[in-house]
Design an enzyme around this catalytic site. Structure first.
Site, PDB file in Angstrom:
ATOM      1  N   SER A 291      39.172  33.592  32.134  1.00 36.20           N
ATOM      2  CA  SER A 291      40.543  33.177  32.449  1.00 36.20           C
ATOM      3  C   SER A 291      40.492  31.978  33.389  1.00 36.20           C
ATOM      4  O   SER A 291      39.858  32.043  34.448  1.00 36.20           O
ATOM      5  CB  SER A 291      41.277  34.323  33.136  1.00 36.20           C
TER       6      SER A 291
ATOM      7  N   HIS B 116      40.637  32.326  27.984  1.00 37.60           N
ATOM      8  CA  HIS B 116      41.841  33.128  28.218  1.00 37.60           C
ATOM      9  C   HIS B 116      42.836  32.315  29.050  1.00 37.60           C
ATOM     10  O   HIS B 116      42.515  31.867  30.154  1.00 37.60           O
ATOM     11  CB  HIS B 116      41.426  34.405  28.950  1.00 37.60           C
TER      12      HIS B 116
ATOM     13  N   ASP C  47      46.501  32.238  30.824  1.00 37.38           N
ATOM     14  CA  ASP C  47      47.558  33.101  31.356  1.00 37.38           C
ATOM     15  C   ASP C  47      48.841  32.317  31.581  1.00 37.38           C
ATOM     16  O   ASP C  47      48.920  31.506  32.506  1.00 37.38           O
ATOM     17  CB  ASP C  47      47.093  33.707  32.687  1.00 37.38           C
TER      18      ASP C  47
ATOM     19  N   MET D 201      52.624  32.336  32.710  1.00 36.50           N
ATOM     20  CA  MET D 201      53.526  33.162  33.538  1.00 36.50           C
ATOM     21  C   MET D 201      54.817  32.421  33.804  1.00 36.50           C
ATOM     22  O   MET D 201      54.799  31.232  34.123  1.00 36.50           O
ATOM     23  CB  MET D 201      52.849  33.468  34.874  1.00 36.50           C
TER      24      MET D 201
ATOM     25  N   HIS E 203      47.598  34.578  26.705  1.00 39.41           N
ATOM     26  CA  HIS E 203      48.189  35.810  27.227  1.00 39.41           C
ATOM     27  C   HIS E 203      49.551  35.464  27.825  1.00 39.41           C
ATOM     28  O   HIS E 203      49.637  34.940  28.939  1.00 39.41           O
ATOM     29  CB  HIS E 203      47.229  36.383  28.291  1.00 39.41           C
TER      30      HIS E 203
ATOM     31  N   MET F 171      52.758  36.118  29.667  1.00 37.54           N
ATOM     32  CA  MET F 171      53.415  37.034  30.607  1.00 37.54           C
ATOM     33  C   MET F 171      54.795  36.448  30.850  1.00 37.54           C
ATOM     34  O   MET F 171      55.100  35.936  31.929  1.00 37.54           O
ATOM     35  CB  MET F 171      52.596  37.140  31.901  1.00 37.54           C
TER      36      MET F 171
ATOM     37  N   MET G  64      45.711  45.862  30.487  1.00 36.47           N
ATOM     38  CA  MET G  64      45.668  45.272  31.831  1.00 36.47           C
ATOM     39  C   MET G  64      45.085  46.282  32.808  1.00 36.47           C
ATOM     40  O   MET G  64      45.574  47.410  32.918  1.00 36.47           O
ATOM     41  CB  MET G  64      47.086  44.888  32.296  1.00 36.47           C
TER      42      MET G  64
ATOM     43  N   ASP H 236      41.484  43.140  31.018  1.00 37.54           N
ATOM     44  CA  ASP H 236      41.815  41.973  31.834  1.00 37.54           C
ATOM     45  C   ASP H 236      42.233  42.420  33.232  1.00 37.54           C
ATOM     46  O   ASP H 236      43.219  43.145  33.395  1.00 37.54           O
ATOM     47  CB  ASP H 236      42.964  41.224  31.131  1.00 37.54           C
TER      48      ASP H 236
HETATM   49  C1  DX5 Z   1      46.338  38.423  35.718  1.00 31.19           C
HETATM   50  C2  DX5 Z   1      45.750  37.684  34.548  1.00 31.19           C
HETATM   51  C3  DX5 Z   1      44.295  37.672  34.495  1.00 31.19           C
HETATM   52  C4  DX5 Z   1      43.578  37.087  35.698  1.00 31.19           C
HETATM   53  C5  DX5 Z   1      42.320  37.871  35.875  1.00 31.19           C
HETATM   54  O1  DX5 Z   1      47.681  38.660  35.465  1.00 31.19           O
HETATM   55  O2  DX5 Z   1      46.211  38.219  33.318  1.00 31.19           O
HETATM   56  O3  DX5 Z   1      43.810  37.080  33.290  1.00 31.19           O
HETATM   57  O4  DX5 Z   1      43.264  35.742  35.595  1.00 31.19           O
HETATM   58  O5  DX5 Z   1      41.733  37.495  37.061  1.00 31.19           O
HETATM   59  P1  DX5 Z   1      40.540  38.327  37.715  1.00 31.19           P
HETATM   60  O6  DX5 Z   1      39.439  38.366  36.698  1.00 31.19           O
HETATM   61  O7  DX5 Z   1      40.219  37.549  38.934  1.00 31.19           O
HETATM   62  O8  DX5 Z   1      41.083  39.693  37.997  1.00 31.19           O
HETATM   63 ZN    ZN Z   2      45.312  37.486  31.432  1.00 27.40          ZN
END
Ligand code: DX5
Ligand code: ZN
Length: 214
Positions: free
Chosen positions: A8, A33, A35, A37, A66, A68, A136, A174
């Site tokens: 990620s 990956h 993310d 948001m 991903h 969110m 998650m 994740d």
């Molecule tokens: C959190 C994300 C993850 C995040 C994971 O909402 O979906 O993908 O980047 O980070 P680590 O591996 O540091 O927990």
């Molecule tokens: Zn993620």
């Protein structure tokens, strides 16, 4: 089956991202990956289509997006154009079955994601529409959080049900994945490991290789 690694970039330094992506590809990462948001579905804002478009133009690594975001169906066409794997949250307020079908129709692999509060049984009937399920193991929104061990039972329940239904569905985990938690997740059934803060470090290449060797 070899474990797939999907780093990620949430923990990346965005000014040196191009170099990091090259290093990740060279280390044998299987996907990247991303993310997305919106500050509504989760209490954080990251990046959207323009950033993903630039990454896609720069690299051949499959992009694992991903979402969110609230009511993800509103933006699915735009994201499908820049994604290989496209996932959204079961809890985000779209018609989940319709959206999974649409993602496949748009030419992407479909991924359904569940938050820590969602039981695996709630998505059993949707599994035939999924190419991947993302469990998650932290509350979505931020990198660097602690792995929630309850997610291991969820992985096992999903692995067993995928097998029972005779499906070919990747199982991704994740949140809080590192050298200690990754082997536990793999043992419980994970086939794809997302790792953010653990991989984006001075030991990036070694850590990717360690995860890949599991
Ligand atoms: C959190 C994300 C993850 C995040 C994971 O909402 O979906 O993908 O980047 O980070 P680590 O591996 O540091 O927990
Ligand atoms: Zn993620």
């Amino acid at each position: 089956m070899a474990i797939k690694i999907s780093p990620s970039i949430l923990s990346a330094d965005y000014l040196t991202l191009a170099d990091d992506i090259k290093r990740l590809e060279a280390a044998g990462c299987d996907m990247l990956h991303l993310d997305v948001m919106d500050g509504i579905f989760v209490p954080n804002i990251s990046f959207g289509v323009p950033v993903i478009k630039s990454i896609k133009a720069h690299s051949n690594i499959p992009l694992d997006v991903h979402l969110m975001i609230d009511r993800p169906h509103r933006y699915i066409k735009e994201f499908a154009e820049v994604s290989d794997w496209l996932g959204f949250h079961f809890e985000a307020g779209s018609d989940n079955a319709e959206l999974l079908k649409e993602i496949r129709k748009l030419g992407c692999k479909s991924c359904l994601t569940i938050k820590p509060c969602t039981a695996p049984e709630e998505i059993f009937d949707l599994l035939p529409l999924c190419d991947m399920v993302l469990v998650m193991s932290v509350e979505p929104g931020f990198g660097g959080q602690k792995f929630m061990p309850q997610s291991l039972d969820k992985l096992s329940a999903l692995r067993d049900e995928i097998k029972r239904q005779g499906l070919n569905v990747e199982l991704e985990i994740d949140g809080g994945i590192n050298g200690e938690t990754a082997p536990l997740a793999v043992k419980a059934g994970a086939t794809v490991l997302v790792a953010g803060s653990y991989v984006f470090s001075d030991e990036m290449t070694d850590r990717v290789k360690l995860l890949k060797s599991l």
